[in-house]
Write an enzyme that holds these catalytic residues in place. Structure first.
Site, mmCIF file in Angstrom:
data_model
loop_
_atom_site.group_PDB
_atom_site.id
_atom_site.type_symbol
_atom_site.label_atom_id
_atom_site.label_comp_id
_atom_site.label_asym_id
_atom_site.label_seq_id
_atom_site.Cartn_x
_atom_site.Cartn_y
_atom_site.Cartn_z
ATOM 1 N N LYS A 202 -59.613 2.869 4.567
ATOM 2 C CA LYS A 202 -60.207 2.694 5.894
ATOM 3 C C LYS A 202 -61.494 1.905 5.739
ATOM 4 O O LYS A 202 -62.398 2.306 5.001
ATOM 5 C CB LYS A 202 -60.481 4.051 6.524
ATOM 6 C CG LYS A 202 -61.253 3.937 7.828
ATOM 7 C CD LYS A 202 -61.285 5.222 8.589
ATOM 8 C CE LYS A 202 -62.130 5.054 9.838
ATOM 9 N NZ LYS A 202 -62.100 6.235 10.686
ATOM 10 N N LYS A 262 -56.299 0.856 7.532
ATOM 11 C CA LYS A 262 -56.915 0.731 8.852
ATOM 12 C C LYS A 262 -58.172 -0.130 8.763
ATOM 13 O O LYS A 262 -58.968 0.099 7.846
ATOM 14 C CB LYS A 262 -57.285 2.129 9.341
ATOM 15 C CG LYS A 262 -57.933 2.175 10.704
ATOM 16 C CD LYS A 262 -58.410 3.569 10.977
ATOM 17 C CE LYS A 262 -59.190 3.547 12.266
ATOM 18 N NZ LYS A 262 -59.999 4.713 12.444
HETATM 19 C C1 PBG Z 1 -62.995 8.537 13.449
HETATM 20 C C2 PBG Z 1 -62.010 7.509 13.831
HETATM 21 C C3 PBG Z 1 -62.256 6.200 14.240
HETATM 22 C C4 PBG Z 1 -61.031 5.688 14.598
HETATM 23 C C5 PBG Z 1 -60.065 6.660 14.362
HETATM 24 N N1 PBG Z 1 -60.695 7.779 13.880
HETATM 25 C C6 PBG Z 1 -63.534 5.457 14.392
HETATM 26 C C7 PBG Z 1 -64.433 5.306 13.239
HETATM 27 O O1 PBG Z 1 -64.123 5.675 12.121
HETATM 28 O O2 PBG Z 1 -65.540 4.817 13.445
HETATM 29 C C8 PBG Z 1 -60.789 4.329 15.156
HETATM 30 C C9 PBG Z 1 -59.610 4.210 16.052
HETATM 31 C C10 PBG Z 1 -59.545 2.948 16.829
HETATM 32 O O3 PBG Z 1 -60.442 2.091 16.785
HETATM 33 O O4 PBG Z 1 -58.540 2.793 17.528
HETATM 34 N N2 PBG Z 1 -63.283 8.746 12.163
#
Ligand code: PBG
Length: 338
Positions: A202, A262
């Protein structure tokens, strides 16, 4: 007459198989099915459906609307939904206390969806950011998001979700060691069938922007000691590819059943590398910013939204994904069923 133009390979004409719809379908390598989709949706604590301005077509759903959506997922052949909570800002605090609330909106939504459509899998995010007033995914001490104390909170959150009936825990926080801690805690409680899909690779990405509006995230970014400016000390650096393999290796060793990359489209090279290196079920999250880009351009008439949506989704399958977490899931499944 042999063509002088493409000699010396007159027999090789790659366009031959592209000449008709039937022959294109016959040799198509990747296919998209409703069963490749995980429907990302946001639930809120109030009543009804509330549009998310930066994500046209996406609405925050009340618990009872979420139950209807689970039935809709079943009807459309979508195997799984991923629920994210919108929490009233006044109820947030620095420790994200509500993250493990057994009466909270996530627990209530999971139960309502399981009652409405028990055949549909439910995935929950394990992370504190929807519940913290500073918007970070963990606890902050002296200006740093602290790893191990955060994991203790994540374990409480994950156990609450599993007990509410969640099938897949999806830790999205990027603390080191959280998958192992969650797996150990689940085993300790006899919850050995609960699956884990880790947000393994991520990245610290600008493409999460609209999600912050969707879940009403606490405002990041003053850069103060109470609130570090961004998530770069825990999420991955966008320049790194090799490191994604180390992240995935650790999460699988710690007990993840599936892994995720992601964001999605900007990181398809990572998807491909992870699939080739591990041959484990690998998913991509087509995140809020990707959804917003496509829908905004389509709304301006700058591209054909439906075709761009389907093309973006087939790209994930071609790259080797088992499936895609996407806000487009219902629209894409409807299109596939049409
Ligand atoms: C939280 C999380 C995020 C997303 C999913 N879980 C945001 C982040 O990590 O800042 C992003 C999902 C999206 O942008 O559709 N940890």
């Amino acid at each position: 007459m042999p063509s002088p133009v493409i000699a010396p390979y007159p027999a090789t004409r790659l366009r031959r198989l592209r000449q008709a719809d039937w022959s294109r379908r016959l040799v198509r390598e990747a296919v998209l099915r409703p069963s490749d989709l995980i429907w990302a949706m946001v639930v809120h604590e109030g009543e009804g459906r509330i549009p998310v301005a930066s994500m046209p077509g996406v609405e925050r759903l009340s618990v009872s609307e979420a139950a209807k959506a689970a039935r809709e997922a079943r009807r459309l052949g979508i195997p799984c939904v991923a629920v994210f909570p919108h929490i009233d800002g006044a109820r947030k605090d620095a420790s994200g206390a509500l993250a493990s609330d057994p009466e909270g909106v996530i627990a209530r939504a999971v139960k309502a969806m399981k009652d409405a459509a028990p055949e549909v899998g439910i995935m929950c995010d394990v992370a504190l950011d929807p519940f913290t007033d500073h918007g970070h995914d963990g606890l902050i001490v002296d200006g740093r998001v602290v790893n191990d104390p955060t994991i203790e909170r994540l374990v409480e959150q994950g156990l609450m979700q599993a007990k509410a009936g969640c099938d897949i825990l999806a830790p999205s926080d990027m603390m080191d060691g959280r998958v192992g801690a969650l797996r150990k805690a689940l085993e300790g409680e006899g919850l050995c069938d609960t699956m884990i899909m880790s947000y393994a690779a991520k990245y610290a990405s600008a493409f999460y922007g609209p999600y912050r509006e969707a879940i009403g995230s606490g405002k990041l970014g003053t850069g103060s000691v109470e609130n570090p400016a961004d998530k770069a000390t825990y999420q991955m650096d966008p320049g790194n590819g090799e490191e994604s393999l180390r992240e995935v290796a650790l999460d699988l060793a710690e007990g993840a059943d599936m892994v995720m990359v992601k964001p999605g489209l900007p990181y398809l090279d990572i998807v491909r590398r992870v699939v080739e290196a591990f041959r484990a079920p690998t998913f991509a999250f087509q995140v809020s910013g990707e959804y917003a880009m496509l829908t905004a351009a389509a709304a301006n008439g700058w591209l054909d939204g439906e075709r761009a949506m389907m093309e973006s989704l087939i790209a994930f399958k071609r790259a080797g994904c088992s499936g895609v977490i996407t806000y487009f899931a219902p629209a894409a499944a409807r299109k596939l069923g049409a």
